[in-house]
Design a protein around this motif. Structure first.
Motif, short mmCIF file in Angstrom:
data_model
loop_
_atom_site.label_atom_id
_atom_site.label_comp_id
_atom_site.label_asym_id
_atom_site.label_seq_id
_atom_site.Cartn_x
_atom_site.Cartn_y
_atom_site.Cartn_z
N ALA A 300 0.85 -1.23 0.09
CA ALA A 300 0.04 -0.07 0.03
C ALA A 300 0.84 1.25 0.04
O ALA A 300 0.56 2.12 -0.75
N LEU A 301 2.00 1.26 0.84
CA LEU A 301 3.04 2.46 0.89
C LEU A 301 3.87 2.57 -0.48
O LEU A 301 4.05 3.66 -0.78
N SER A 314 8.42 10.65 -0.41
CA SER A 314 9.17 10.53 0.39
C SER A 314 8.44 9.48 1.70
O SER A 314 9.07 8.73 2.35
N PHE A 315 7.45 9.62 1.63
CA PHE A 315 6.44 8.74 2.53
C PHE A 315 6.55 7.26 2.01
O PHE A 315 6.38 6.08 2.95
N GLY A 319 7.80 4.78 4.52
CA GLY A 319 6.82 3.87 4.89
C GLY A 319 7.47 2.44 4.45
O GLY A 319 7.17 1.52 5.54
N VAL A 320 7.76 2.16 3.43
CA VAL A 320 8.34 0.98 3.02
C VAL A 320 9.46 0.33 4.13
O VAL A 320 9.67 -0.61 4.20
N GLY A 321 10.37 1.57 4.08
CA GLY A 321 11.64 1.03 5.16
C GLY A 321 11.15 1.09 6.40
O GLY A 321 11.73 0.02 7.00
N VAL A 322 10.28 1.57 6.90
CA VAL A 322 9.82 1.39 8.23
C VAL A 322 9.01 -0.29 8.46
O VAL A 322 9.56 -0.91 9.32
#
Length: 753
Positions: A300-301, A314-315, A319-322
């Motif tokens: 989704a991100l 950037s999100f 987001g994928v990184g988190v």
């Protein structure tokens, strides 16, 4: 795969933890520089007409005005000799700044448009040089150097009272205020969220050690993504607001995934398993769910990366990184911690903790599911009615991009902008800029400028040929020669319209469609043009983003359930709950309800933040969908009928989902304390969406839908059933446990998480 990871972490637990400490220290050292590389802004499409106009302005005309100094004469009018002398000295100093260009003031031009109606304030316009981070740094230096009092005690015969008061506004100042406010809000949100989450974890787990482990995973995730953002920010544009998402989502997902793992581990220990066997079972069940739940959130991100605005991209990066770091640390670090701690995970007991009561089975959720399924229409329709009523404000939703109104009322840059609109004859800060990137003769330019000045709402059009108003050229003003070059021309269209209103957006279209000089192509820029272009570019990419989210969600849920109906049911229910969430946020932040209580200024919904909130909430709702549906499917495959599988599935996952939802909602609600209104909206909206999903959707709508669908809920064509039999996923892994006895519908089954 999960079994092999479990064996590795069991045999090399201390080595895994030692390497983790080294990695966290290294990532922390790297991530400490994230704030210095991240940027403000990023709301514009770089390929749009307004962005191309800005590029021409920067290259040929020294850039558009992005810094405004509002100068007030303390003892009288700005035309007084003393005020004029000091104002002239101020302008001279500004022109000596190497980071400024195109410095224009009332004292240079004598233009009444640069003087307030009461004559006590005057304006100095300038362009701060630089791009991205350099622009922010240069702006902050100028603001620090010239904001406040100028000329106090200087000059012969001048007393303190003759000093000028300088307030700084304009786009560069607004960006600087937003950046500094973001850092303050982040500290406040973390100081609220972390203690509350720890307190809730103590309530949920009942022991100090178990409560601290999820925070350890959250810290690893946040530090890891800070390092990622530093690296990405060094090579591409990344918004500083991504920091806020990193902390909120890092806290939430770290707690979310760790909660699932710890609950399963403690349940296995309570059943008499050895520590090693408990870790193995935890990894083959809860670990599998974490991995594929993370995949749904990441999918989704990842859709945010299709948008051209680096604010949204950037999100996607963050987001994928988190999600990735949270999942990897949960699957590698958590089993190592569990192996080393063993039964000591129950150390530091709280007064309410009762040893042995570690099952995640919650009869309340099971009873609720059975009640709903006995009368699915009667129980679901009122919930649907409330959600649809909450979504009704969407019928009047409008969109905008951030401006000074997102800042608190006491922010200086906001106050300057409001003063310019109220006390001056039109503000050049909100003007449209029409530029030609080719030669345009005076004979062709003057009639064109005059036509633009005759459009509804236009006060004047400034050009090298003169100042035009009401379709005519003002004879007393020869114009600004700096607006013309042999290889280009610039026109400044100043209007009386409220910035970013429907009328202002209509004016952009009228200017763009006005007949242009023969053979010339005007480019229209400015804040209102950027809003129009930004909304258009997001609307153009939105179908692709929605398609990617829907397809990835459908595929992942099919792999879990083996049904083509379950993914469709999940998509429909999630859209209803998300519609309700965005509707409530529209009712609050656009229509102005609760604005006085929360301290924000009502305005149209911020486009990028609304899209971001939708993607975040959708991903997290799919996270809980996987938690619940995978358990229901597992019990169904073990022989339970549809109603029992749903009731027992919710009975075993309801407590985890509700606890995880509450914890992750707290991390988002903490941003409701932000002084930036679109961050308030994002935090409150994301938290509300999570609670609606956990309570209304999982508790009522899912069992009602499952009851109404009956056996068709598990339908799939034959070829897809064969595909799922080979490649499908389940929480229980390769081994299946026996069917629980029918006489004990809430008895703990060995696959329970």
């Amino acid at each position: 795969m999960f079994e092999r990871i479990a064996e590795l972490t069991i045999r090399r637990a201390r080595w895994v933890l030692a390497l983790t400490v080294v990695a966290v220290v290294a990532m922390g050292a790297l991530g400490a520089g994230a704030f210095s590389t991240l940027l403000g802004g990023g709301y514009d499409d770089p390929s749009s007409e307004s962005s191309r106009a800005t590029k021409v302005l920067d290259e040929k005309f020294g850039g558009e005005t992005n810094l405004i100094l509002l100068v007030r004469a303390a003892d009288g009018r700005v035309d007084a000799p003393d005020a004029r002398d000091r104002g002239t000295a101020l302008v001279r100093e500004l022109r000596g700044e190497r980071d400024l260009e195109n410095v224009v003031s009332y004292w240079d031009t004598g233009s009444s448009d640069l003087r307030s109606r009461d004559g006590r304030e005057a304006v100095v316009l300038a362009n701060v040089k630089g791009e991205d981070k350099e622009l922010e740094e240069n702006s902050e230096k100028i603001i620090d150097a010239y904001g406040g009092t100028y000329g106090k005690g200087e000059g012969e015969g001048n007393g303190d009272g003759a000093a000028l008061t300088v307030r700084v506004g304009g786009g560069a100042s607004v960006s600087a205020d937003m950046g500094s406010q973001t850092e303050k809000d982040l500290v406040l949100a973390e100081s609220i969220a972390v203690p509350l989450i720890l307190l809730l974890l103590l309530v949920v787990f009942g022991t100090v050690v178990a409560a601290l482990l999820p925070l350890a995973i959250a810290v690893i995730a946040i530090v890891g993504v800070f390092a990622e953002l530093y690296v990405l920010g060094s090579v591409t544009d990344v918004s500083i607001i991504a920091i806020n998402l990193t902390t909120a989502l890092g806290l939430g997902l770290g707690v979310d995934y760790a909660l699932l793992m710890i609950s399963r581990f403690r349940e296995q220990l309570a059943s008499g398993a050895t520590v090693e066997d408990a870790v193995r079972k935890t990894m083959s069940t809860a670990g599998r769910t974490v991995a594929f739940s993370a995949a749904t959130v990441a999918a989704a991100l990842a859709a945010l990366m299709v948008f051209p605005q680096y604010f949204l991209r950037s999100f996607g990066y963050a987001g994928v990184g988190v999600v990735a770091v949270s999942a990897v640390s949960t699957l590698l670090v958590m089993p190592a911690l569990l192996t080393v701690l063993g039964h000591r995970i129950n150390s530091g007991r709280m007064p309410w903790y009762r040893p042995g009561r570690t099952s995640t089975r919650t009869p309340l959720w099971g009873r609720l599911a059975r009640t709903v399924m006995r009368r699915p229409a009667l129980t679901a329709l009122p919930v649907l009615a409330v959600l649809l009523l909450a979504a009704s404000p969407l019928l009047g939703i409008t969109f905008s991009t951030p401006d000074e109104r997102v800042l608190p009322e006491d922010a200086e840059s906001r106050q300057v902008t409001e003063t310019l609109r109220e006390d001056f004859n039109g503000s050049e800060d909100g003007a449209l800029h029409v530029v030609f990137d080719e030669p345009v003769g005076e004979r062709a330019l003057a009639p064109y400028a005059a036509r633009l000045s005759g459009l509804d709402g236009v006060l004047r059009v400034e050009a090298s040929t003169g100042v035009h108003s009401d379709g005519n050229t003002t004879a007393t003003d020869p114009g600004n020669p700096a607006l013309g070059r042999p290889d280009g021309q610039q026109l400044t269209v100043v209007s009386s319209l409220t910035p970013k209103s429907d009328a202002a957006k209509d004016l952009v279209e009228k200017v763009r469609t006005a007949p242009a000089p023969a053979g010339a192509e005007p480019l229209v820029g400015g804040a209102d043009a950027e809003l129009v272009d930004s909304n258009d570019s997001i609307a153009a990419e939105l179908p692709l983003a929605v398609t990617l989210i829907a397809v990835s969600t459908f595929v992942l849920l099919f792999l879990f359930t083996g049904s083509v109906v379950q993914p469709l049911r999940a998509l429909v229910l999630n859209l209803i709950s998300l519609g309700a969430t965005v509707g409530v946020m529209t009712w609050m932040f656009q229509d102005g309800h609760l604005s006085s209580a929360l301290g924000f200024t009502p305005q149209p919904m911020e486009t990028s933040m609304t899209v971001l909130m939708f993607c975040i909430a959708f991903g997290l709702s799919m996270d809980y969908e996987v938690f619940v549906t995978s358990r229901i499917k597992e019990l169904h495959e073990l022989g339970e009928d549809n109603e029992s599988a749903v009731a027992n599935g919710l009975g075993h996952t309801g407590r985890i989902v509700s606890a995880a939802a509450l914890l992750i909602a707290v991390s988002f609600f903490a941003f409701g304390t932000s002084e930036i209104s679109f961050m308030q909206m994002f935090g409150l909206g994301s938290g509300l969406a999570i609670l609606i999903d956990a309570i209304a959707v999982r508790g009522v709508l899912v069992p009602a839908a499952m009851r109404l669908l009956g056996r068709s809920a598990w339908y799939a064509p034959g070829f897809l059933r064969a595909f799922h039999a080979r490649f499908g996923l389940s929480e229980s892994g390769p081994e299946q446990d026996p069917v629980p006895a029918p006489s004990a519908p809430y008895a703990k089954d060995s696959a329970g998480v």
